[in-house]
Enzyme design. Structure first.
Site, mmCIF file in Angstrom:
data_model
loop_
_atom_site.group_PDB
_atom_site.id
_atom_site.type_symbol
_atom_site.label_atom_id
_atom_site.label_comp_id
_atom_site.label_asym_id
_atom_site.label_seq_id
_atom_site.Cartn_x
_atom_site.Cartn_y
_atom_site.Cartn_z
ATOM 1 N N SER A 154 0.798 -1.227 0.000
ATOM 2 C CA SER A 154 0.000 0.000 0.000
ATOM 3 C C SER A 154 0.830 1.277 0.000
ATOM 4 C CB SER A 154 -0.947 0.012 1.203
ATOM 5 O OG SER A 154 -0.220 -0.171 2.397
ATOM 6 N N THR B 272 1.705 7.076 0.149
ATOM 7 C CA THR B 272 0.802 5.950 -0.069
ATOM 8 C C THR B 272 0.682 5.642 -1.551
ATOM 9 O OG1 THR B 272 -1.419 5.097 0.424
ATOM 10 C CG2 THR B 272 -1.265 7.391 -0.277
ATOM 11 N N ARG C 94 -8.039 8.544 -8.586
ATOM 12 C CA ARG C 94 -8.481 8.778 -7.208
ATOM 13 C C ARG C 94 -7.322 9.219 -6.321
ATOM 14 N NH1 ARG C 94 -7.081 6.692 -1.843
ATOM 15 N NH2 ARG C 94 -8.876 7.113 -0.496
ATOM 16 N N VAL C 95 -7.565 10.219 -5.503
ATOM 17 C CA VAL C 95 -6.592 10.698 -4.526
ATOM 18 C C VAL C 95 -7.287 10.797 -3.178
ATOM 19 C CG1 VAL C 95 -5.113 12.613 -3.815
ATOM 20 C CG2 VAL C 95 -5.238 11.965 -6.231
ATOM 21 N N GLY C 96 -6.662 10.277 -2.153
ATOM 22 C CA GLY C 96 -7.229 10.341 -0.815
ATOM 23 C C GLY C 96 -6.661 11.489 -0.009
ATOM 24 N N THR D 254 -4.383 7.951 8.685
ATOM 25 C CA THR D 254 -4.448 6.755 7.853
ATOM 26 C C THR D 254 -5.878 6.251 7.865
ATOM 27 O OG1 THR D 254 -3.492 4.550 7.508
ATOM 28 C CG2 THR D 254 -3.885 5.209 9.763
ATOM 29 N N GLY D 255 -6.241 5.470 6.864
ATOM 30 C CA GLY D 255 -7.593 4.934 6.831
ATOM 31 C C GLY D 255 -8.344 5.361 5.585
ATOM 32 N N THR E 178 -1.388 3.633 4.418
ATOM 33 C CA THR E 178 -0.573 4.847 4.378
ATOM 34 C C THR E 178 0.470 4.866 5.497
ATOM 35 O OG1 THR E 178 -2.485 6.063 3.555
ATOM 36 C CG2 THR E 178 -0.704 7.359 4.499
#
Length: 341
Positions: free
Chosen positions: A89, A219, A229-231, A252-253, A201
């Site tokens: 990840s 990450t 997609r970007v978190g 994180t998560g 992450t």
């Protein structure tokens, strides 16, 4: 045991120095290593998300123990999972998006509030270092996609294939059903926690011997995500925030949920208002639960870590299963975070 004995000896010397100073005598000479002089003050110290990142902390600690900067420590710490093919990840070996492409995100922030980030970057082994170059070499904060890659290549970074055979196999297996659900059931979370597979992450924050704070985050994002997609990880204020007067936090998560509350920034502001790192992280978790409602929150996870200016650290998560790694003059330790649900 030797580390502990050395630490106790340093503490005794520090106390002796204070007594001598009160009597008008010279304190303990400042020729001691910064790591020794500042042990009682809670610095230097590094904290990162997830137990497997103890090895990342170890790399960061080498920098801090040599009186290096928190920014250098975080960068070199994050290099470890970025180059680890067994970490599915972060960086090399990370699971690809649904099109089979590994895209990585990263950001850094230093003690002066300077920051840099890259998003949806391909073919680069250490995106955290590209993010630092964005911060130091450009007038911008964020570079994305092809532009981020072009910049990385102009700075001497080399293109590599981030998709390992193992990750490619996992992707092809996923294609058989193409089921995509970023939420996670209680049962799945329990099983992943037992197998230590819930590491995603890496968020790392550090306080160095000079009392300066910095942080880094990296990450490859959610496995089999939609292309592009970007978190939260590369977003300053969401996945990472540093205020050198107060503290630093990372997350994180489920990144979408963290973005919606500006998680890292919320935690730093809570610390500014007097909360401890742990209390501030708990408040961020409670905001996520309040926004989503109890039932929906049972099937998501978000974890937070923080350090304040005094060198106090803490973490908290929405649900059980989150842990974090700490390294300071006392050595390395893993802490199972408290959780709201």
């Amino acid at each position: 045991m030797l580390i502990r004995r050395k630490f106790l000896q340093q503490g005794i010397l520090g106390s002796l120095g204070v007594l001598l100073a009160r009597k008008g005598a010279a304190a303990v000479p400042a020729t001691e290593p910064a790591a020794a002089r500042n042990a009682e003050a809670g610095k230097p110290i590094v904290i990162s998300t997830w137990a497997p990142n103890a090895k990342a902390n170890a790399a960061a600690w080498k920098v801090l123990a040599a009186n290096g900067s928190a920014l250098d420590a975080c960068e070199q710490g994050v290099w470890v999972p970025e180059a680890d093919p067994n970490d599915t990840s972060v960086g090399y070996g990370g699971y690809p998006d649904r099109d089979g492409r590994v895209t990585v995100d990263a950001c850094v922030m230093d003690e002066n509030g300077n920051c840099g980030a890259v998003m949806c970057l391909e073919h680069i082994l250490h995106p955290v270092s590209v993010a630092r170059k964005v911060m130091e070499k450009t007038p911008h904060v964020q570079l994305v996609g092809a532009g981020a890659l072009q910049f990385a290549l102009s700075q001497g970074f080399e293109k590599v294939n981030l998709l390992t055979p193992e990750s490619e196999k996992a992707w092809k297996n996923w294609l058989k059903t193409s089921k995509y659900d970023p939420m996670i059931t209680v049962e799945e979370r329990t099983q992943k926690s037992k197998k230590m597979l819930n590491h995603d992450t890496i968020g790392m924050v550090a306080l160095d011997g000079k009392g300066n704070l910095s942080g880094a985050c990296s990450t490859s994002g959610m496995a089999f995500k939609m292309a592009g997609r970007v978190g939260d990880s590369p977003i300053i204020g969401a996945g990472l925030f540093v205020d050198n007067e107060v503290g630093a936090a990372s997350c994180t998560g489920v990144g979408e949920e963290i973005v919606k509350i500006c998680g890292a920034h919320v935690i730093v502001e809570m610390m500014r208002n007097g909360l401890s790192p742990e209390e501030a992280c708990k408040k961020a978790c409670e905001r996520i639960i309040k926004r989503n409602g109890l039932e929906k929150s049972k099937n998501l996870q978000a974890g937070f870590v923080a350090v304040n200016k005094a060198g106090e650290v803490g973490g908290y998560s929405v649900a059980a299963g989150f842990n974090y790694a700490v390294h300071d003059a006392n050595g390395a330790r893993i802490i199972d975070a408290k959780h709201v649900l």
